[in-house]
Scaffold this active site. Structure first.
Site, short mmCIF file in Angstrom:
data_model
loop_
_atom_site.label_atom_id
_atom_site.label_comp_id
_atom_site.label_asym_id
_atom_site.label_seq_id
_atom_site.Cartn_x
_atom_site.Cartn_y
_atom_site.Cartn_z
N ASN A 109 0.80 -1.23 0.00
CA ASN A 109 0.00 0.00 0.00
C ASN A 109 0.83 1.28 0.00
OD1 ASN A 109 0.61 -0.65 2.72
ND2 ASN A 109 -1.04 0.66 3.43
N GLU A 137 -11.03 -4.36 9.08
CA GLU A 137 -10.47 -3.12 8.52
C GLU A 137 -10.94 -2.97 7.07
OE1 GLU A 137 -6.35 -3.92 7.94
OE2 GLU A 137 -5.81 -1.82 7.83
N CYS A 161 -3.01 2.07 6.43
CA CYS A 161 -3.25 1.34 7.69
C CYS A 161 -3.77 2.24 8.80
CB CYS A 161 -1.98 0.64 8.14
SG CYS A 161 -0.60 1.78 8.32
N GLY A 205 2.09 -5.69 7.39
CA GLY A 205 1.02 -6.29 6.58
C GLY A 205 -0.20 -6.58 7.42
N SER A 206 -0.96 -7.57 6.99
CA SER A 206 -2.26 -7.84 7.63
C SER A 206 -2.09 -8.60 8.95
CB SER A 206 -3.12 -8.65 6.67
OG SER A 206 -2.46 -9.86 6.37
N GLU A 237 4.06 -4.80 12.19
CA GLU A 237 3.31 -3.55 11.94
C GLU A 237 2.03 -3.96 11.20
OE1 GLU A 237 4.06 -0.33 12.65
OE2 GLU A 237 5.99 -0.69 13.59
P1 NAD Z 1 -0.45 -8.92 3.46
O1 NAD Z 1 -0.36 -9.38 4.87
O2 NAD Z 1 -1.37 -9.63 2.54
O3 NAD Z 1 0.98 -8.96 2.76
C1 NAD Z 1 2.12 -8.33 3.32
C2 NAD Z 1 3.37 -9.06 2.88
O4 NAD Z 1 3.30 -10.40 3.37
C3 NAD Z 1 3.55 -9.16 1.37
O5 NAD Z 1 4.91 -9.00 1.05
C4 NAD Z 1 3.10 -10.58 1.05
O6 NAD Z 1 3.77 -11.16 -0.04
C5 NAD Z 1 3.49 -11.32 2.32
N1 NAD Z 1 2.62 -12.49 2.56
C6 NAD Z 1 1.36 -12.67 2.12
N2 NAD Z 1 0.89 -13.88 2.57
C7 NAD Z 1 1.89 -14.43 3.28
C8 NAD Z 1 2.03 -15.66 3.98
N3 NAD Z 1 1.04 -16.54 4.01
N4 NAD Z 1 3.19 -15.89 4.62
C9 NAD Z 1 4.19 -14.98 4.60
N5 NAD Z 1 4.12 -13.80 3.94
C10 NAD Z 1 3.00 -13.53 3.29
O7 NAD Z 1 -0.79 -7.37 3.56
P2 NAD Z 1 -1.00 -6.35 2.37
O8 NAD Z 1 -2.31 -6.66 1.72
O9 NAD Z 1 0.22 -6.26 1.53
O10 NAD Z 1 -1.11 -4.97 3.18
C11 NAD Z 1 -2.29 -4.56 3.76
C12 NAD Z 1 -2.29 -4.78 5.26
O11 NAD Z 1 -1.11 -4.25 5.83
C13 NAD Z 1 -3.42 -4.06 5.96
O12 NAD Z 1 -3.96 -4.90 6.93
C14 NAD Z 1 -2.75 -2.87 6.60
O13 NAD Z 1 -3.40 -2.37 7.74
C15 NAD Z 1 -1.41 -3.40 6.93
N6 NAD Z 1 -0.41 -2.33 7.00
C16 NAD Z 1 0.12 -2.00 8.19
C17 NAD Z 1 1.03 -0.94 8.26
C18 NAD Z 1 1.64 -0.52 9.56
O14 NAD Z 1 2.59 0.23 9.51
N7 NAD Z 1 1.14 -0.96 10.69
C19 NAD Z 1 1.39 -0.27 7.10
C20 NAD Z 1 0.83 -0.66 5.91
C21 NAD Z 1 -0.07 -1.70 5.85
#
Ligand code: NAD
Length: 443
Positions: A99, A318, A228, A172-173, A194
């Site tokens: 994002n 979210e 996020c 990530g999520s 995060e």
């Molecule tokens: P995601 O969790 O789907 O993916 C994040 C990363 O994890 C990617 O590089 C992806 O390839 C990897 N990934 C996906 N599935 C995986 C698995 N099973 N095992 C290991 N790695 C895996 O998240 P997204 O869709 O890229 O981002 C959106 C989410 O991130 C939202 O929930 C948002 O709130 C959160 N976010 C948090 C912050 C923060 O600073 N707290 C910042 C940005 C986004």
């Protein structure tokens, strides 16, 4: 791979990174546009300039940060010189989301390198163009022994997680965060997670609604809501709701025009899958503004939803897109019961002219961080930690705290061969109650 970068080398690498980033600024802007039509100004403000300023801050402070920090001795160590050494963990894995694909890859990388770690960075597979330019920059600046970018989706990320790392930094999520935490636990690897959450935005009675509407429209629709710390839903006193809604509609039009699809400043949704998920959240009967979805352009217009069912899909997780639910409350008890329905969010915002009320909201709820009379801007101050709590994350970073996150704090007490304090040595039976009192008073 050697797992530590010497102090003198770190500053050189960061300076080289700064020059290289500047060289590729246009390509970075193009990549983000290709990934999800993010405008060049938004990319400058929320990605490029953010990283450049992070980097400059690290370059100016790295000598100070890396020096062992002297602290006062204690009664049990005196005479002594007591220090905290910042030691790099070693081999760090950084997994980044799509994002803010540039900022959320480089910002932790800069902190990890400042602290002397070597880095394997896995950007998101969804922001493909940005991942390519990140790779080009990292390859140009770092030796593969220092930092390397690797590519792949969930399966590949899981294979990376099976290896033993000295530190894992994941953005990530929540669902994937739990997978990362489990993998890290196998090797007792420390982690920063995060994550995200459902961020409430409270508007108190008597708040300045014009200011609230302007700032919330920016915070919710920048990056098309794929942020996020974007306000997830509004909680407002019933009697002020319709005035506020009219002001929000006006601000959306001021920012993005009557037809937001034509605005050059309004990004698209990152993938068809995410577009479909968001489109399905919009219940037409509840739409009071927007609600336009165009599949082949991955477009979702800024959308306002009036009083969604609390059990609807929209109010489950979210939202992470340009859909803003507006919910009225009449008592503080009602407000609390809505917010307490959800896990601890990453952010909470309160718009109020009543300092007592704002303070109450800050202390009543547990959340990562937030603002009074604004949203999202707490992210922009390097002197403030950024991170979640509970389901919204573990650990924090930004500025000096980023350096600290990636450093093991090693305790060292340096003692001379003279000046022994006799009270710690046996036999203990001669130690009087008076000595016990002195010790408990001094320690
Ligand atoms: P995601 O969790 O789907 O993916 C994040 C990363 O994890 C990617 O590089 C992806 O390839 C990897 N990934 C996906 N599935 C995986 C698995 N099973 N095992 C290991 N790695 C895996 O998240 P997204 O869709 O890229 O981002 C959106 C989410 O991130 C939202 O929930 C948002 O709130 C959160 N976010 C948090 C912050 C923060 O600073 N707290 C910042 C940005 C986004």
């Amino acid at each position: 791979m050697s797992s530590i970068i010497p102090v003198n080398k770190r500053k050189l690498l960061l300076k080289k990174l700064l020059i290289t980033l500047k060289k590729y600024e246009n390509e970075v802007t193009d990549a983000l546009y290709k990934d999800f039509k993010k405008s060049s100004f938004e990319t400058f403000l929320t990605e490029f300039n953010y990283v450049v300023s992070d980097l400059k801050y690290a370059i100016s402070n790295i000598e100070k940060w890396t020096k062992p920090k002297r602290v006062w001795p204690s009664i049990m160590t005196i005479p002594s010189s007591d220090f905290i050494y910042s030691e790099p963990y070693g081999r760090v894995l950084i997994i980044a989301p799509w994002n803010y694909p540039f900022q959320l890859a480089f910002s932790p990388l800069i902190a990890a390198i400042s602290a002397g770690n070597t880095v394997v960075l896995k950007p998101s597979e969804l922001s493909f163009q940005t991942s390519q330019i990140i790779t080009k920059i990292v390859e140009e600046v770092f030796d593969v022994k220092e930092a390397v970018v690797v590519h792949g989706g969930p399966e590949f990320a899981q294979s990376l997680l099976e290896k033993k790392w000295d530190y894992i930094f994941f953005t990530g999520s929540v669902a994937v965060g739990k997978i990362v935490a489990q993998a890290a636990a196998k090797h007792l690897t420390p982690v920063t997670l995060e994550l995200g959450g459902k961020n409430p935005c409270i508007i108190d009675e008597g708040a300045n609604l014009e200011v609230a509407a302007k700032r919330i429209v920016w915070g919710k629709f920048v990056n098309a809501g794929q942020t996020c710390i974007a306000p997830d839903y509004i909680l407002i006193q019933a009697k002020e709701k319709y005035d506020f809604i009219e002001l929000v509609k006006k601000e959306i039009i001021v920012a993005y025009g009557e037809n937001q699809e034509e605005s050059k400043d309004f990004p698209r949704i990152i993938s068809s899958k995410h577009w479909k998920r968001l489109s399905d959240l919009i219940e037409p009967s509840k739409v009071i503004f927007g609600g336009i979805t165009i599949e082949n352009d991955k477009y979702i217009s800024p959308t306002l939803i009036d009083e969604p069912e609390m059990r609807s899909e929209l109010m489950k997780d979210e939202i992470f897109g340009p859909i803003l639910p507006i919910i009225s409350y009449s008592t503080e008890h009602e407000l609390q019961s809505i917010i307490h329905k959800f896990e601890k969010p990453l952010a909470l915002y309160v718009f109020s002219n009543n300092k007592k009320f704002a303070e109450k909201m800050i202390t009543e709820f547990s959340f990562g961080g937030g603002c009074v009379n604004d949203c999202m801007v707490h992210f922009a101050n390097k002197r403030l930690p950024f991170g979640g709590v509970g389901n919204s994350g573990i650990g924090a970073y930004h500025g000096k705290l980023g350096f600290d996150t990636f450093s093991h704090k090693k305790t060292i007490v340096k003692r001379p061969n003279w000046g022994d304090n006799p009270i710690r040595y046996a036999p203990y039976n001669k130690k009087s109650n008076f000595i016990k009192k002195v010790i408990s008073w001094l320690t």
